[in-house]
Design a protein around this motif. Structure first.
Motif, PDB file in Angstrom:
ATOM      1  N   GLU A  33      26.809  32.522  35.752  1.00 40.00           N
ATOM      2  CA  GLU A  33      26.866  33.309  34.517  1.00 40.00           C
ATOM      3  C   GLU A  33      26.706  34.765  34.914  1.00 40.00           C
ATOM      4  O   GLU A  33      25.857  35.092  35.753  1.00 40.00           O
ATOM      5  CB  GLU A  33      25.736  32.904  33.562  1.00 40.00           C
ATOM      6  N   ALA A  35      26.421  38.991  33.857  1.00 44.44           N
ATOM      7  CA  ALA A  35      26.246  40.125  32.959  1.00 44.44           C
ATOM      8  C   ALA A  35      26.756  41.353  33.688  1.00 44.44           C
ATOM      9  O   ALA A  35      26.327  41.626  34.822  1.00 44.44           O
ATOM     10  CB  ALA A  35      24.784  40.303  32.585  1.00 44.44           C
ATOM     11  N   GLU A  58      32.321  33.361  29.554  1.00 42.29           N
ATOM     12  CA  GLU A  58      31.999  34.477  28.661  1.00 42.29           C
ATOM     13  C   GLU A  58      31.009  35.396  29.371  1.00 42.29           C
ATOM     14  O   GLU A  58      29.829  35.052  29.524  1.00 42.29           O
ATOM     15  CB  GLU A  58      31.399  33.963  27.357  1.00 42.29           C
ATOM     16  N   LEU A  60      28.579  38.604  29.713  1.00 44.74           N
ATOM     17  CA  LEU A  60      27.776  39.450  28.835  1.00 44.74           C
ATOM     18  C   LEU A  60      27.992  40.895  29.252  1.00 44.74           C
ATOM     19  O   LEU A  60      27.702  41.274  30.382  1.00 44.74           O
ATOM     20  CB  LEU A  60      26.298  39.077  28.960  1.00 44.74           C
ATOM     21  N   GLN A  78      18.102  41.676  28.107  1.00 43.95           N
ATOM     22  CA  GLN A  78      19.208  41.084  27.358  1.00 43.95           C
ATOM     23  C   GLN A  78      19.821  39.937  28.129  1.00 43.95           C
ATOM     24  O   GLN A  78      20.149  38.884  27.560  1.00 43.95           O
ATOM     25  CB  GLN A  78      20.290  42.144  27.079  1.00 43.95           C
ATOM     26  N   THR A  79      19.996  40.127  29.425  1.00 44.85           N
ATOM     27  CA  THR A  79      20.581  39.076  30.257  1.00 44.85           C
ATOM     28  C   THR A  79      19.701  37.833  30.255  1.00 44.85           C
ATOM     29  O   THR A  79      20.185  36.706  30.072  1.00 44.85           O
ATOM     30  CB  THR A  79      20.764  39.581  31.698  1.00 44.85           C
ATOM     31  N   HIS A  82      19.776  36.046  26.965  1.00 47.41           N
ATOM     32  CA  HIS A  82      21.069  35.404  26.683  1.00 47.41           C
ATOM     33  C   HIS A  82      21.293  34.165  27.537  1.00 47.41           C
ATOM     34  O   HIS A  82      21.746  33.125  27.041  1.00 47.41           O
ATOM     35  CB  HIS A  82      22.188  36.416  26.922  1.00 47.41           C
ATOM     36  N   PHE A  83      20.970  34.266  28.834  1.00 49.31           N
ATOM     37  CA  PHE A  83      21.290  33.184  29.767  1.00 49.31           C
ATOM     38  C   PHE A  83      20.080  32.362  30.207  1.00 49.31           C
ATOM     39  O   PHE A  83      20.238  31.281  30.765  1.00 49.31           O
ATOM     40  CB  PHE A  83      21.967  33.749  31.023  1.00 49.31           C
TER      41      PHE A  83
END
Length: 260
Positions: A33, A35, A58, A60, A78-79, A82-83
């Motif tokens: 994942e 960002a 997707e 980020l 934020q990362t 989100h993940f």
């Protein structure tokens, strides 16, 4: 070779273009994942769309100024929100700033160090709690071969890059106890928007392949590198395949550097 990146969570600064974007694409293709962090929201949107198109992932996209510690903390938070954490940091943000010593004003020194050195510091400090919680992690600082062998009229960039190499070695010693590996890559001539502008200004009559292979560049392998080639090395360094590699630097320069 299995890189062991599936499910890992990566933060990549300067991730909307060039080596940063190529690295984000590679990591996403390997199942991570990602960002991507940059200042320009338009470039971030385009990069995220490309990552989705090519990998199905997707990304980020986070607009932030890496020289501001509060922006670094926000981007990492934020990362993680989100993940679910952070395992990998690629400190890639930076621009070329090369002039003779007497032409570099104090503000230029400060701005370059804020961006290239302190930007890496801010993000590294922000990811540490998450990497420790995960039982380890990997950081790659993207520097330049000029940090090892500064040339004339290479200031302030060569000094900032040299500081980044010292930071890499010192951090690797301090963070090894937490199983956090810290390495650097030293970039030579790699195709980028800046190199393309140089091509158009100096030799617009040549095709890219002709310009890339021009002997005046002095590259032993005979051409300018591709961003994907830099991303391949970064991908290895942050992967499980490099689990016993820390505190080192790798030149990605086609052999042009005079030092290891």
């Amino acid at each position: 070779m299995e890189l062991g990146l599936k499910g890992k969570i990566a933060v990549i600064t300067g991730g909307s273009k060039g080596i940063g974007l190529a690295t984000a694409l590679l990591l996403a293709e390997e199942g991570a994942e990602v960002a991507i962090v940059a200042r320009e929201e338009g470039s971030l949107r385009s990069a995220a769309a490309l990552i989705k198109e090519r990998t199905g992932k997707e990304a980020l996209a986070i607009s932030a100024d890496v020289s501001r510690p509060e922006d670094a903390a926000r981007a990492v938070e934020q990362t993680a929100a989100h993940f679910g954490g952070v395992n990998i940091l690629v400190n890639n943000a930076g621009v070329s700033a090369a002039q003779p010593f007497e032409k570099v004003e104090t503000d230029a020194w400060t701005a370059d160090l804020d961006l290239k050195l302190l930007g890496a510091v801010h993000f590294a400090r922000a990811v540490l709690p998450y990497m420790r919680q995960a039982g380890g992690g990997a950081i790659v600082n993207v520097t330049a071969i000029g940090g090892k062998t500064p040339g004339a009229s290479s200031l302030p960039t060569s000094v900032s890059r040299a500081a980044g190499l010292a930071l890499t070695k010192a951090m690797s010693k301090d963070l090894a106890v937490d199983q956090i590996r810290v390495n650097a890559v030293c970039i030579g001539l790699i195709r980028s928007a800046q190199i393309e502008r140089m091509w158009q200004a100096a030799s617009p009559e040549l095709s890219w392949d002709e310009f890339s292979a021009d002997k005046r560049h002095g590259i032993p392998l005979g051409r300018i590198g591709r961003a994907s080639e830099a991303a391949n090395v970064i991908g290895f360094l942050v992967s499980e395949a490099a689990s016993f590699v820390t505190g080192t630097s790798v030149n990605i320069d086609g052999g042009i550097s005079a030092v290891l």
